[in-house]
Design a protein around this motif. Structure first.
Motif, PDB file in Angstrom:
ATOM      1  N   ALA A  14      10.586 -48.968 -25.816  1.00  0.00           N
ATOM      2  CA  ALA A  14       9.515 -49.304 -27.029  1.00  0.00           C
ATOM      3  C   ALA A  14       8.034 -49.856 -27.936  1.00  0.00           C
ATOM      4  O   ALA A  14       8.134 -51.058 -27.083  1.00  0.00           O
ATOM      5  CB  ALA A  14      10.585 -49.461 -28.627  1.00  0.00           C
ATOM      6  N   LYS A  15       6.747 -49.733 -27.549  1.00  0.00           N
ATOM      7  CA  LYS A  15       5.632 -49.663 -28.215  1.00  0.00           C
ATOM      8  C   LYS A  15       5.184 -50.140 -29.436  1.00  0.00           C
ATOM      9  O   LYS A  15       5.520 -49.465 -30.058  1.00  0.00           O
ATOM     10  CB  LYS A  15       4.720 -49.124 -26.701  1.00  0.00           C
ATOM     11  CG  LYS A  15       4.720 -48.612 -25.790  1.00  0.00           C
ATOM     12  CD  LYS A  15       3.857 -47.225 -24.698  1.00  0.00           C
ATOM     13  CE  LYS A  15       3.787 -47.517 -23.635  1.00  0.00           C
ATOM     14  NZ  LYS A  15       3.233 -46.681 -23.197  1.00  0.00           N
ATOM     15  N   PRO A  16       5.146 -51.114 -29.361  1.00  0.00           N
ATOM     16  CA  PRO A  16       4.979 -51.669 -30.559  1.00  0.00           C
ATOM     17  C   PRO A  16       3.665 -50.778 -31.791  1.00  0.00           C
ATOM     18  O   PRO A  16       2.849 -50.761 -30.535  1.00  0.00           O
ATOM     19  CB  PRO A  16       4.623 -52.379 -30.991  1.00  0.00           C
ATOM     20  CG  PRO A  16       4.560 -53.150 -30.111  1.00  0.00           C
ATOM     21  CD  PRO A  16       4.850 -52.251 -29.300  1.00  0.00           C
ATOM     22  N   ASP A  17       3.295 -50.253 -32.706  1.00  0.00           N
ATOM     23  CA  ASP A  17       2.007 -49.631 -33.349  1.00  0.00           C
ATOM     24  C   ASP A  17       0.462 -50.342 -32.958  1.00  0.00           C
ATOM     25  O   ASP A  17       0.267 -50.260 -33.766  1.00  0.00           O
ATOM     26  CB  ASP A  17       1.619 -48.696 -34.337  1.00  0.00           C
ATOM     27  CG  ASP A  17       2.753 -49.354 -35.377  1.00  0.00           C
ATOM     28  OD1 ASP A  17       2.873 -50.355 -35.731  1.00  0.00           O
ATOM     29  OD2 ASP A  17       2.943 -48.244 -36.434  1.00  0.00           O
ATOM     30  N   PHE A  18       1.693 -51.766 -33.126  1.00  0.00           N
ATOM     31  CA  PHE A  18       0.250 -53.041 -33.516  1.00  0.00           C
ATOM     32  C   PHE A  18      -0.303 -53.071 -32.021  1.00  0.00           C
ATOM     33  O   PHE A  18      -0.089 -53.097 -30.707  1.00  0.00           O
ATOM     34  CB  PHE A  18       1.008 -54.455 -33.767  1.00  0.00           C
ATOM     35  CG  PHE A  18      -0.003 -55.225 -34.033  1.00  0.00           C
ATOM     36  CD1 PHE A  18      -0.773 -55.627 -34.476  1.00  0.00           C
ATOM     37  CD2 PHE A  18      -0.437 -56.811 -33.018  1.00  0.00           C
ATOM     38  CE1 PHE A  18      -2.437 -56.625 -35.087  1.00  0.00           C
ATOM     39  CE2 PHE A  18      -0.726 -57.419 -33.544  1.00  0.00           C
ATOM     40  CZ  PHE A  18      -2.054 -57.441 -34.212  1.00  0.00           C
ATOM     41  N   ASP A  19      -1.969 -52.984 -32.272  1.00  0.00           N
ATOM     42  CA  ASP A  19      -3.340 -53.402 -31.461  1.00  0.00           C
ATOM     43  C   ASP A  19      -3.978 -54.097 -31.393  1.00  0.00           C
ATOM     44  O   ASP A  19      -4.860 -54.643 -32.971  1.00  0.00           O
ATOM     45  CB  ASP A  19      -4.068 -52.614 -31.814  1.00  0.00           C
ATOM     46  CG  ASP A  19      -4.723 -52.263 -30.167  1.00  0.00           C
ATOM     47  OD1 ASP A  19      -4.575 -52.850 -29.501  1.00  0.00           O
ATOM     48  OD2 ASP A  19      -5.540 -50.921 -30.178  1.00  0.00           O
ATOM     49  N   ALA A  20      -3.789 -55.509 -30.663  1.00  0.00           N
ATOM     50  CA  ALA A  20      -4.585 -56.907 -31.395  1.00  0.00           C
ATOM     51  C   ALA A  20      -5.502 -56.602 -31.164  1.00  0.00           C
ATOM     52  O   ALA A  20      -6.715 -57.098 -32.271  1.00  0.00           O
ATOM     53  CB  ALA A  20      -3.789 -58.058 -30.151  1.00  0.00           C
ATOM     54  N   ASP A  21      -6.605 -55.957 -30.621  1.00  0.00           N
ATOM     55  CA  ASP A  21      -7.809 -55.670 -30.324  1.00  0.00           C
ATOM     56  C   ASP A  21      -8.779 -54.740 -31.271  1.00  0.00           C
ATOM     57  O   ASP A  21      -9.435 -55.350 -31.931  1.00  0.00           O
ATOM     58  CB  ASP A  21      -7.854 -54.734 -29.492  1.00  0.00           C
ATOM     59  CG  ASP A  21      -8.149 -55.542 -27.912  1.00  0.00           C
ATOM     60  OD1 ASP A  21      -8.077 -56.288 -27.864  1.00  0.00           O
ATOM     61  OD2 ASP A  21      -8.201 -54.843 -26.949  1.00  0.00           O
ATOM     62  N   LYS A  22      -7.699 -53.696 -32.010  1.00  0.00           N
ATOM     63  CA  LYS A  22      -8.074 -53.028 -33.540  1.00  0.00           C
ATOM     64  C   LYS A  22      -8.125 -54.528 -34.204  1.00  0.00           C
ATOM     65  O   LYS A  22      -8.992 -54.388 -35.164  1.00  0.00           O
ATOM     66  CB  LYS A  22      -7.448 -51.911 -33.062  1.00  0.00           C
ATOM     67  CG  LYS A  22      -7.949 -50.909 -32.519  1.00  0.00           C
ATOM     68  CD  LYS A  22      -6.592 -50.078 -32.742  1.00  0.00           C
ATOM     69  CE  LYS A  22      -7.364 -48.335 -32.563  1.00  0.00           C
ATOM     70  NZ  LYS A  22      -6.088 -47.462 -32.793  1.00  0.00           N
ATOM     71  N   ARG A  92      -9.535 -64.777 -37.913  1.00  0.00           N
ATOM     72  CA  ARG A  92      -9.499 -63.515 -37.748  1.00  0.00           C
ATOM     73  C   ARG A  92      -8.421 -63.529 -36.402  1.00  0.00           C
ATOM     74  O   ARG A  92      -7.640 -62.525 -36.238  1.00  0.00           O
ATOM     75  CB  ARG A  92     -10.735 -62.753 -36.585  1.00  0.00           C
ATOM     76  CG  ARG A  92     -11.281 -62.939 -35.618  1.00  0.00           C
ATOM     77  CD  ARG A  92     -12.253 -62.384 -35.358  1.00  0.00           C
ATOM     78  NE  ARG A  92     -13.106 -63.028 -34.139  1.00  0.00           N
ATOM     79  CZ  ARG A  92     -14.057 -63.595 -34.173  1.00  0.00           C
ATOM     80  NH1 ARG A  92     -13.999 -64.628 -35.034  1.00  0.00           N
ATOM     81  NH2 ARG A  92     -14.074 -64.666 -32.803  1.00  0.00           N
ATOM     82  N   ARG A  93      -8.145 -64.385 -36.029  1.00  0.00           N
ATOM     83  CA  ARG A  93      -7.096 -64.672 -34.634  1.00  0.00           C
ATOM     84  C   ARG A  93      -5.902 -65.166 -34.790  1.00  0.00           C
ATOM     85  O   ARG A  93      -4.472 -65.240 -34.707  1.00  0.00           O
ATOM     86  CB  ARG A  93      -7.735 -65.531 -33.450  1.00  0.00           C
ATOM     87  CG  ARG A  93      -8.370 -65.138 -32.620  1.00  0.00           C
ATOM     88  CD  ARG A  93      -8.850 -65.726 -30.941  1.00  0.00           C
ATOM     89  NE  ARG A  93      -9.767 -65.514 -30.425  1.00  0.00           N
ATOM     90  CZ  ARG A  93      -9.277 -63.546 -29.448  1.00  0.00           C
ATOM     91  NH1 ARG A  93      -8.305 -63.754 -29.401  1.00  0.00           N
ATOM     92  NH2 ARG A  93     -10.842 -64.129 -28.976  1.00  0.00           N
ATOM     93  N   GLY A  94      -5.647 -65.348 -36.328  1.00  0.00           N
ATOM     94  CA  GLY A  94      -4.870 -66.095 -37.140  1.00  0.00           C
ATOM     95  C   GLY A  94      -3.749 -64.822 -37.254  1.00  0.00           C
ATOM     96  O   GLY A  94      -4.021 -63.756 -37.569  1.00  0.00           O
ATOM     97  N   THR A  95      -2.375 -65.212 -38.451  1.00  0.00           N
ATOM     98  CA  THR A  95      -1.676 -64.363 -38.971  1.00  0.00           C
ATOM     99  C   THR A  95      -1.503 -63.983 -40.411  1.00  0.00           C
ATOM    100  O   THR A  95      -0.827 -63.222 -40.557  1.00  0.00           O
ATOM    101  CB  THR A  95      -0.590 -65.172 -38.247  1.00  0.00           C
ATOM    102  OG1 THR A  95      -0.102 -65.717 -38.093  1.00  0.00           O
ATOM    103  CG2 THR A  95      -0.288 -64.499 -36.414  1.00  0.00           C
ATOM    104  N   SER A  96      -1.915 -65.067 -40.870  1.00  0.00           N
ATOM    105  CA  SER A  96      -2.608 -64.982 -42.724  1.00  0.00           C
ATOM    106  C   SER A  96      -3.072 -64.232 -42.958  1.00  0.00           C
ATOM    107  O   SER A  96      -3.938 -63.789 -42.321  1.00  0.00           O
ATOM    108  CB  SER A  96      -3.583 -66.692 -42.848  1.00  0.00           C
ATOM    109  OG  SER A  96      -3.365 -66.891 -44.081  1.00  0.00           O
ATOM    110  N   ILE A  97      -2.410 -63.592 -44.224  1.00  0.00           N
ATOM    111  CA  ILE A  97      -3.336 -62.101 -44.891  1.00  0.00           C
ATOM    112  C   ILE A  97      -3.779 -62.887 -45.915  1.00  0.00           C
ATOM    113  O   ILE A  97      -4.694 -61.987 -46.803  1.00  0.00           O
ATOM    114  CB  ILE A  97      -2.163 -61.007 -44.874  1.00  0.00           C
ATOM    115  CG1 ILE A  97      -1.068 -61.804 -46.036  1.00  0.00           C
ATOM    116  CG2 ILE A  97      -1.590 -60.339 -43.626  1.00  0.00           C
ATOM    117  CD1 ILE A  97      -0.207 -60.889 -47.073  1.00  0.00           C
ATOM    118  N   ALA A  98      -4.197 -63.935 -46.065  1.00  0.00           N
ATOM    119  CA  ALA A  98      -4.307 -64.815 -47.137  1.00  0.00           C
ATOM    120  C   ALA A  98      -5.875 -63.904 -47.544  1.00  0.00           C
ATOM    121  O   ALA A  98      -6.625 -63.252 -48.457  1.00  0.00           O
ATOM    122  CB  ALA A  98      -4.614 -66.397 -48.058  1.00  0.00           C
ATOM    123  N   PRO A  99      -7.122 -64.042 -46.337  1.00  0.00           N
ATOM    124  CA  PRO A  99      -8.018 -64.001 -46.462  1.00  0.00           C
ATOM    125  C   PRO A  99      -8.436 -62.366 -46.336  1.00  0.00           C
ATOM    126  O   PRO A  99      -9.563 -62.185 -46.942  1.00  0.00           O
ATOM    127  CB  PRO A  99      -8.682 -64.283 -44.936  1.00  0.00           C
ATOM    128  CG  PRO A  99      -7.795 -65.193 -44.539  1.00  0.00           C
ATOM    129  CD  PRO A  99      -6.051 -64.643 -45.130  1.00  0.00           C
TER     130      PRO A  99
END
Length: 170
Positions: A14-22, A92-99
């Motif tokens: 299974a491939k995750p639908d998350f694309d880090a570049d996008k 932009r490289r973090g995982t926080s969704i606050a911004p």
């Protein structure tokens, strides 16, 4: 005739639908968009107040206080737009969704203000000057919602840094 049921080893992974570049490009474009909207609004705010500053002498004290308060609120809002844009670029490289959430709220406020200004200009002058501003703000709103819907992939257990940060590459 029998039906072949594949074993788990035969199935594709299974491939995750998350694309880090996008995700990174989306965060960067959201930040740049907020900075551009803030800069454009700052230019128009400055032009508007420079052109109408001579009218301040005709106002009484109460109206002057109201105008200065409105100017201060506009400057604070522009500072919030610029700061949130910079925050989205830096984080932009973090995982926080606050911004992203703050960008969503500011984009919604900016869109609301642009619609109100457009309706006001349409009612008072008969022309619609802020169509581009409305479209830019709708694009920023869509971008923020799209980024919030993306789910960063948490990697398999390993070192703490790897499991917390999906963009970590050893």
């Amino acid at each position: 005739m029998s039906l072949h049921i594949p074993s788990p080893g035969e199935l594709p992974a299974a491939k995750p639908d998350f694309d880090a570049d996008k995700y990174l490009k989306g965060r960067r474009s959201l930040g740049v968009g907020l900075i551009v909207v803030g800069a454009i609004n700052a230019v128009f705010l400055t032009i508007g107040y420079v052109n109408s500053w001579h009218l301040m002498a005709t106002l009484d004290e109460t109206d002057k206080i109201i105008e200065i308060g409105a100017l201060a609120l506009n400057v604070l809002f522009l500072a919030a737009l610029l700061a949130c844009g910079i925050w989205n670029i830096v984080a932009r490289r973090g995982t926080s969704i606050a911004p992203i959430i703050i960008a969503l709220v500011l984009s919604a406020l900016t869109l609301t203000f642009a619609v109100i200004n457009s309706v006001d200009a349409l009612m008072s002058t008969g022309r619609m000057p802020a169509v581009a501003a409305i479209l830019i703000n709708v694009a920023l709103l869509i971008q923020a919602i799209r980024l919030l819907r993306m789910k960063p992939v948490v990697t398999t257990p390993g070192p703490v840094r790897e499991s917390v940060h999906p963009f970590y590459t050893p």
